[in-house]
Design a protein around this motif. Structure first.
Motif, PDB file in Angstrom:
ATOM      1  N   LEU A 117      -6.055  17.915   5.413  1.00  0.00           N
ATOM      2  CA  LEU A 117      -6.576  17.857   3.819  1.00  0.00           C
ATOM      3  C   LEU A 117      -5.715  16.655   3.152  1.00  0.00           C
ATOM      4  CD1 LEU A 117      -8.402  18.907   1.568  1.00  0.00           C
ATOM      5  CD2 LEU A 117      -6.713  20.530   1.108  1.00  0.00           C
ATOM      6  N   ALA A 118      -4.438  16.881   3.472  1.00  0.00           N
ATOM      7  CA  ALA A 118      -3.618  15.536   2.939  1.00  0.00           C
ATOM      8  C   ALA A 118      -4.007  14.364   3.344  1.00  0.00           C
ATOM      9  CB  ALA A 118      -2.165  16.070   3.291  1.00  0.00           C
ATOM     10  N   ASP A 119      -4.260  14.258   4.719  1.00  0.00           N
ATOM     11  CA  ASP A 119      -4.775  12.966   5.373  1.00  0.00           C
ATOM     12  C   ASP A 119      -6.038  12.417   4.484  1.00  0.00           C
ATOM     13  OD1 ASP A 119      -2.641  12.830   7.020  1.00  0.00           O
ATOM     14  OD2 ASP A 119      -3.746  13.322   8.835  1.00  0.00           O
ATOM     15  N   VAL A 120      -6.995  13.189   4.461  1.00  0.00           N
ATOM     16  CA  VAL A 120      -8.250  12.951   3.627  1.00  0.00           C
ATOM     17  C   VAL A 120      -8.158  12.457   2.447  1.00  0.00           C
ATOM     18  CG1 VAL A 120     -10.533  14.033   2.910  1.00  0.00           C
ATOM     19  CG2 VAL A 120      -9.814  14.492   5.140  1.00  0.00           C
ATOM     20  N   ARG A 121      -7.267  13.189   1.767  1.00  0.00           N
ATOM     21  CA  ARG A 121      -6.720  12.836   0.495  1.00  0.00           C
ATOM     22  C   ARG A 121      -6.390  11.582   0.119  1.00  0.00           C
ATOM     23  NH1 ARG A 121      -4.466  18.335  -2.562  1.00  0.00           N
ATOM     24  NH2 ARG A 121      -6.341  19.108  -2.780  1.00  0.00           N
ATOM     25  N   ALA A 122      -5.305  11.352   1.220  1.00  0.00           N
ATOM     26  CA  ALA A 122      -4.661   9.866   1.102  1.00  0.00           C
ATOM     27  C   ALA A 122      -5.551   8.975   1.452  1.00  0.00           C
ATOM     28  CB  ALA A 122      -3.488   9.772   2.292  1.00  0.00           C
ATOM     29  N   ASN A 126      -6.862   5.899  -0.998  1.00  0.00           N
ATOM     30  CA  ASN A 126      -6.589   4.316  -0.611  1.00  0.00           C
ATOM     31  C   ASN A 126      -7.652   3.888  -0.919  1.00  0.00           C
ATOM     32  OD1 ASN A 126      -3.821   4.394   0.175  1.00  0.00           O
ATOM     33  ND2 ASN A 126      -4.281   5.076   2.397  1.00  0.00           N
ATOM     34  N   ALA A 127      -8.871   4.466  -0.499  1.00  0.00           N
ATOM     35  CA  ALA A 127     -10.161   4.028  -0.693  1.00  0.00           C
ATOM     36  C   ALA A 127     -10.467   3.496  -2.129  1.00  0.00           C
ATOM     37  CB  ALA A 127     -11.091   4.986  -0.156  1.00  0.00           C
ATOM     38  N   ALA A 128     -10.071   4.567  -3.072  1.00  0.00           N
ATOM     39  CA  ALA A 128     -10.213   4.518  -4.286  1.00  0.00           C
ATOM     40  C   ALA A 128      -9.493   3.274  -4.954  1.00  0.00           C
ATOM     41  CB  ALA A 128      -9.957   5.871  -5.142  1.00  0.00           C
ATOM     42  N   VAL A 129      -8.155   3.375  -4.485  1.00  0.00           N
ATOM     43  CA  VAL A 129      -7.060   2.475  -4.786  1.00  0.00           C
ATOM     44  C   VAL A 129      -7.971   0.928  -4.680  1.00  0.00           C
ATOM     45  CG1 VAL A 129      -5.188   0.910  -4.617  1.00  0.00           C
ATOM     46  CG2 VAL A 129      -5.574   3.695  -5.197  1.00  0.00           C
ATOM     47  N   ALA A 130      -8.568   0.794  -3.343  1.00  0.00           N
ATOM     48  CA  ALA A 130      -9.325  -0.322  -2.607  1.00  0.00           C
ATOM     49  C   ALA A 130     -10.209  -0.878  -3.521  1.00  0.00           C
ATOM     50  CB  ALA A 130      -9.345  -0.350  -1.242  1.00  0.00           C
ATOM     51  N   ALA A 131     -11.010   0.309  -3.743  1.00  0.00           N
ATOM     52  CA  ALA A 131     -12.220   0.000  -4.811  1.00  0.00           C
ATOM     53  C   ALA A 131     -12.119  -0.407  -6.113  1.00  0.00           C
ATOM     54  CB  ALA A 131     -13.275   1.536  -4.583  1.00  0.00           C
ATOM     55  N   ALA A 132     -11.167   0.482  -6.758  1.00  0.00           N
ATOM     56  CA  ALA A 132     -10.548  -0.094  -7.937  1.00  0.00           C
ATOM     57  C   ALA A 132     -10.335  -1.223  -8.297  1.00  0.00           C
ATOM     58  CB  ALA A 132      -9.730   0.978  -8.634  1.00  0.00           C
ATOM     59  N   SER A 133      -9.353  -1.887  -7.090  1.00  0.00           N
ATOM     60  CA  SER A 133      -8.863  -3.075  -7.338  1.00  0.00           C
ATOM     61  C   SER A 133      -9.549  -4.075  -6.997  1.00  0.00           C
ATOM     62  CB  SER A 133      -7.289  -3.225  -6.157  1.00  0.00           C
ATOM     63  OG  SER A 133      -8.056  -3.074  -4.774  1.00  0.00           O
TER      64      SER A 133
END
Length: 161
Positions: A117-122, A126-133
């Motif tokens: 779960l922690a790995d999925v959240r991370a 990371n995907a959200a940060v990459a998409a947002a950036s």
């Protein structure tokens, strides 16, 4: 009468008996018979004593045999009880082992789930940060874009982790 042979046999017999009586043959015969009677009596007494001793030994051996049988039965019963106790202990230990192993496996599974779960959240962060950036870098330009990008990345990381 003197001509009859039976008469002379009777006279000879009486004379022979007289000679035997004079010589004391009857005492010797009686003593020999008495000694023989005493010897037979002693042998019978010895035989009777031996028979009684044999009967006592037989009774003693029968008692020992019965005692040994009882002791053997007691030993067998004790061994069976011990075997049942050992089997029961082994069963209890096996059940405890299975319970402990199950708990260990469940805790490992729980840890693995938590880690996954922690790995999925991370990965999602990371995907959200990459998409947002990517979105922000295309839509906003300049210093304002860099500030917003840095703030957004920090906020997303804090919320997702």
């Amino acid at each position: 009468m003197f001509a009859e042979p039976e008469f002379w046999v009777a006279v000879a017999f009486v004379i022979l008996m007289g000679v035997f009586a004079y010589l004391g043959v009857h005492r010797t015969v009686i003593k020999t018979l008495d000694h023989r009677s005493d010897r037979i009596k002693a042998e019978l007494d010895d035989a009777r004593k031996l028979k009684e001793e044999a009967a006592k030994l037989l009774a003693e051996y029968k008692a020992r045999h019965a005692s040994a049988e009882r002791e053997a039965q007691d030993i067998i019963a004790g061994a069976q009880a011990e075997a049942e106790r050992i089997a029961s202990d082994a069963k209890t230990k096996m059940e405890d082992f299975v319970v402990r192993r199950t708990k260990t496996a469940e805790s490992k599974i729980g840890l693995a789930e938590t880690q996954a779960l922690a790995d999925v959240r991370a990965a999602a962060a990371n995907a959200a940060v990459a998409a947002a950036s990517t979105i922000l870098s295309k839509s906003v330009k300049g210093d304002l874009a860099d500030d917003l990008l840095a703030k957004g990345i920090t906020e997303v990381r804090e919320k997702l982790n």
